[in-house]
Design a protein around this motif. Structure first.
Motif, PDB file in Angstrom:
ATOM      1  N   ASP A  92     -61.609  12.360 -19.634  1.00 54.84           N
ATOM      2  CA  ASP A  92     -62.716  11.228 -19.183  1.00 54.84           C
ATOM      3  C   ASP A  92     -62.453  10.126 -20.320  1.00 54.84           C
ATOM      4  OD1 ASP A  92     -65.607   9.993 -19.253  1.00 54.84           O
ATOM      5  OD2 ASP A  92     -64.811  10.395 -17.428  1.00 54.84           O
ATOM      6  N   ALA A  93     -62.644   8.697 -20.162  1.00 56.26           N
ATOM      7  CA  ALA A  93     -62.905   7.764 -20.994  1.00 56.26           C
ATOM      8  C   ALA A  93     -64.031   8.063 -22.271  1.00 56.26           C
ATOM      9  CB  ALA A  93     -62.795   6.710 -19.964  1.00 56.26           C
ATOM     10  N   LEU A  94     -64.920   8.448 -21.828  1.00 60.80           N
ATOM     11  CA  LEU A  94     -66.155   8.559 -22.488  1.00 60.80           C
ATOM     12  C   LEU A  94     -66.290   9.862 -23.163  1.00 60.80           C
ATOM     13  CD1 LEU A  94     -67.780   5.757 -20.710  1.00 60.80           C
ATOM     14  CD2 LEU A  94     -67.058   5.779 -22.347  1.00 60.80           C
ATOM     15  N   ASP A  95     -65.165  10.677 -23.211  1.00 65.68           N
ATOM     16  CA  ASP A  95     -64.968  12.018 -23.300  1.00 65.68           C
ATOM     17  C   ASP A  95     -65.657  11.942 -24.898  1.00 65.68           C
ATOM     18  OD1 ASP A  95     -65.322  14.271 -24.271  1.00 65.68           O
ATOM     19  OD2 ASP A  95     -63.322  15.069 -23.404  1.00 65.68           O
ATOM     20  N   PRO A  96     -66.922  12.433 -25.917  1.00 59.63           N
ATOM     21  CA  PRO A  96     -67.004  12.722 -26.672  1.00 59.63           C
ATOM     22  C   PRO A  96     -66.522  13.211 -28.029  1.00 59.63           C
ATOM     23  CG  PRO A  96     -69.156  13.997 -25.792  1.00 59.63           C
ATOM     24  CD  PRO A  96     -68.614  13.366 -24.875  1.00 59.63           C
ATOM     25  N   ALA A  97     -66.102  14.166 -27.304  1.00 57.37           N
ATOM     26  CA  ALA A  97     -64.918  14.850 -27.680  1.00 57.37           C
ATOM     27  C   ALA A  97     -64.317  14.810 -28.341  1.00 57.37           C
ATOM     28  CB  ALA A  97     -64.363  16.453 -27.667  1.00 57.37           C
ATOM     29  N   TYR A 118     -62.489  -6.630 -30.650  1.00 51.69           N
ATOM     30  CA  TYR A 118     -62.744  -5.894 -30.297  1.00 51.69           C
ATOM     31  C   TYR A 118     -64.183  -5.814 -30.451  1.00 51.69           C
ATOM     32  CZ  TYR A 118     -57.625  -4.447 -29.137  1.00 51.69           C
ATOM     33  OH  TYR A 118     -56.254  -4.393 -29.131  1.00 51.69           O
ATOM     34  N   GLU A 119     -64.850  -5.445 -29.639  1.00 50.71           N
ATOM     35  CA  GLU A 119     -66.587  -5.098 -29.558  1.00 50.71           C
ATOM     36  C   GLU A 119     -66.677  -4.111 -30.669  1.00 50.71           C
ATOM     37  OE1 GLU A 119     -68.911  -6.233 -28.570  1.00 50.71           O
ATOM     38  OE2 GLU A 119     -69.116  -7.747 -27.036  1.00 50.71           O
ATOM     39  N   PRO A 120     -67.554  -3.346 -31.504  1.00 46.63           N
ATOM     40  CA  PRO A 120     -67.118  -2.229 -32.156  1.00 46.63           C
ATOM     41  C   PRO A 120     -67.094  -1.235 -31.507  1.00 46.63           C
ATOM     42  CG  PRO A 120     -69.059  -4.438 -33.375  1.00 46.63           C
ATOM     43  CD  PRO A 120     -68.342  -4.745 -31.557  1.00 46.63           C
ATOM     44  N   ASP A 121     -67.285  -0.863 -29.889  1.00 49.84           N
ATOM     45  CA  ASP A 121     -67.617   0.740 -29.953  1.00 49.84           C
ATOM     46  C   ASP A 121     -66.347   0.955 -29.369  1.00 49.84           C
ATOM     47  OD1 ASP A 121     -68.758  -0.946 -28.054  1.00 49.84           O
ATOM     48  OD2 ASP A 121     -70.124   0.080 -26.575  1.00 49.84           O
ATOM     49  N   VAL A 122     -66.189  -0.007 -28.971  1.00 46.83           N
ATOM     50  CA  VAL A 122     -64.479  -0.225 -28.734  1.00 46.83           C
ATOM     51  C   VAL A 122     -63.478   0.112 -29.473  1.00 46.83           C
ATOM     52  CG1 VAL A 122     -62.646  -1.076 -27.523  1.00 46.83           C
ATOM     53  CG2 VAL A 122     -64.339  -1.598 -26.528  1.00 46.83           C
ATOM     54  N   ALA A 123     -63.142  -0.787 -30.555  1.00 50.31           N
ATOM     55  CA  ALA A 123     -62.291  -0.550 -31.353  1.00 50.31           C
ATOM     56  C   ALA A 123     -63.098  -0.905 -32.635  1.00 50.31           C
ATOM     57  CB  ALA A 123     -60.278  -0.585 -30.894  1.00 50.31           C
ATOM     58  N   PRO A 124     -62.793  -0.881 -34.159  1.00 48.87           N
ATOM     59  CA  PRO A 124     -63.023  -2.069 -35.282  1.00 48.87           C
ATOM     60  C   PRO A 124     -62.045  -2.615 -35.706  1.00 48.87           C
ATOM     61  CG  PRO A 124     -62.632   0.584 -35.463  1.00 48.87           C
ATOM     62  CD  PRO A 124     -61.803   0.525 -34.438  1.00 48.87           C
ATOM     63  N   GLY A 182     -63.825   6.513 -38.502  1.00 43.54           N
ATOM     64  CA  GLY A 182     -63.936   5.843 -38.198  1.00 43.54           C
ATOM     65  C   GLY A 182     -63.149   5.118 -37.292  1.00 43.54           C
ATOM     66  N   TYR A 183     -62.574   4.840 -36.771  1.00 42.06           N
ATOM     67  CA  TYR A 183     -61.413   4.189 -35.932  1.00 42.06           C
ATOM     68  C   TYR A 183     -61.398   4.200 -34.435  1.00 42.06           C
ATOM     69  CZ  TYR A 183     -58.357   3.185 -40.145  1.00 42.06           C
ATOM     70  OH  TYR A 183     -58.552   2.495 -41.225  1.00 42.06           O
ATOM     71  N   PHE A 184     -61.651   5.896 -34.269  1.00 41.40           N
ATOM     72  CA  PHE A 184     -62.483   5.891 -32.791  1.00 41.40           C
ATOM     73  C   PHE A 184     -63.106   5.952 -32.529  1.00 41.40           C
ATOM     74  CE2 PHE A 184     -61.492   8.309 -28.982  1.00 41.40           C
ATOM     75  CZ  PHE A 184     -60.530   8.041 -28.231  1.00 41.40           C
ATOM     76  N   ARG A 185     -63.668   5.135 -31.420  1.00 45.98           N
ATOM     77  CA  ARG A 185     -65.316   4.804 -31.236  1.00 45.98           C
ATOM     78  C   ARG A 185     -66.106   4.983 -30.099  1.00 45.98           C
ATOM     79  NH1 ARG A 185     -67.118   0.813 -35.295  1.00 45.98           N
ATOM     80  NH2 ARG A 185     -65.686   1.424 -36.691  1.00 45.98           N
ATOM     81  N   ALA A 186     -67.367   5.273 -29.371  1.00 39.54           N
ATOM     82  CA  ALA A 186     -67.507   6.119 -28.660  1.00 39.54           C
ATOM     83  C   ALA A 186     -66.792   5.080 -27.424  1.00 39.54           C
ATOM     84  CB  ALA A 186     -68.912   4.915 -27.823  1.00 39.54           C
TER      85      ALA A 186
END
Length: 240
Positions: A119-124, A47-53, A135-139
């Motif tokens: 929201d899919a991009l909610d930083p909370a 996956y892209e690093p900001d999707v999942a590691p 480290g597992y849950f990315r932006a």
């Protein structure tokens, strides 16, 4: 009789295929339900690093050359199938991951009061999961599926959602509650909502949990999940 045997063979073949996919879940997701999220790197998919590691190889023990590893650009995790890496690279085995699959009947619609679609991009979401599994849950992990939460005075205090998707099987993930709000049934309620939503789409819920997390395992077993086996879990650290 030939038709019956053929039907039995088809059922057995489907069961065997499902077990093979469950044994290598990241690869299974990136070659089926989340093919659109897959990035190729030699024989690996990730996956892209900001999707999942997460990164995956098609077979356990497959050797990955240095020039491919160097292009990953950061730490990644493997689950199930673990590669062989060149000398000088550090592949750290982490605690085993228990895989569980839902084997129960239809999940009744749980109470909806207080449940919010996030929201899919909610930083909370990233802030809350950092307490339980940093480290597992990315932006952009929230773009992988549906995520639900519970708030208190506008603050996200409990979370659950969907991560890896095989098409017919989908992972319940990011189940966490803020330490100040545990013991109130928030996790159970959110998991039931996610399970119910999956079933409405004809999808079987599955999940991964630390093999030593007895409290969480007991909750999932009470909800109808059955143990499918313990998978290896390893982190590949970027070479200095």
């Amino acid at each position: 009789m030939a038709g019956m045997n053929g039907g039995r063979q088809t059922v057995d073949d489907k069961r065997r295929t499902t077990m093979e996919r469950l044994a290598n879940p990241v690869w299974a997701a990136l070659t089926s339900g989340q093919r659109h999220l897959a990035r190729e790197l030699g024989a690996m998919l990730h996956y892209e690093p900001d999707v999942a590691p997460f990164c995956a190889v098609p077979e356990d023990g497959m050797f990955v050359p240095e020039h491919d590893l160097a292009r990953l650009g950061g730490d990644v995790y493997f689950v199930g199938a673990i590669p062989a890496v060149p000398e000088g690279w550090q592949l750290n085995e982490l605690g085993g991951v228990l895989q569980m699959v839902y084997r129960g009947g239809p999940v009744a619609p749980p109470p909806g009061e207080g449940i919010a679609e996030l929201d899919a991009l909610d930083p909370a979401m990233q802030a809350l999961t950092a307490i339980a599994f940093p480290g597992y849950f990315r932006a952009r992990t929230g773009t992988m599926g549906r995520y639900l939460g519970i708030h208190d005075a506008g603050r996200l205090i409990a979370l659950c959602g969907e991560r890896m998707d095989f098409g017919t099987l989908r992972e319940v993930s990011a189940v966490c509650t803020h330490p100040g709000y545990t013991g109130r049934g928030h996790a159970r309620l959110l998991v039931q909502h996610i399970m119910h939503g999956m079933q409405r789409q004809g999808v079987t819920p599955m999940l991964h949990v630390g093999a030593r997390n007895g409290r969480a395992i007991a909750l999932y077993e009470a909800l109808g999940f059955e143990r499918n086996g313990v998978l290896r879990h390893a982190r590949l650290a970027a070479r200095p």
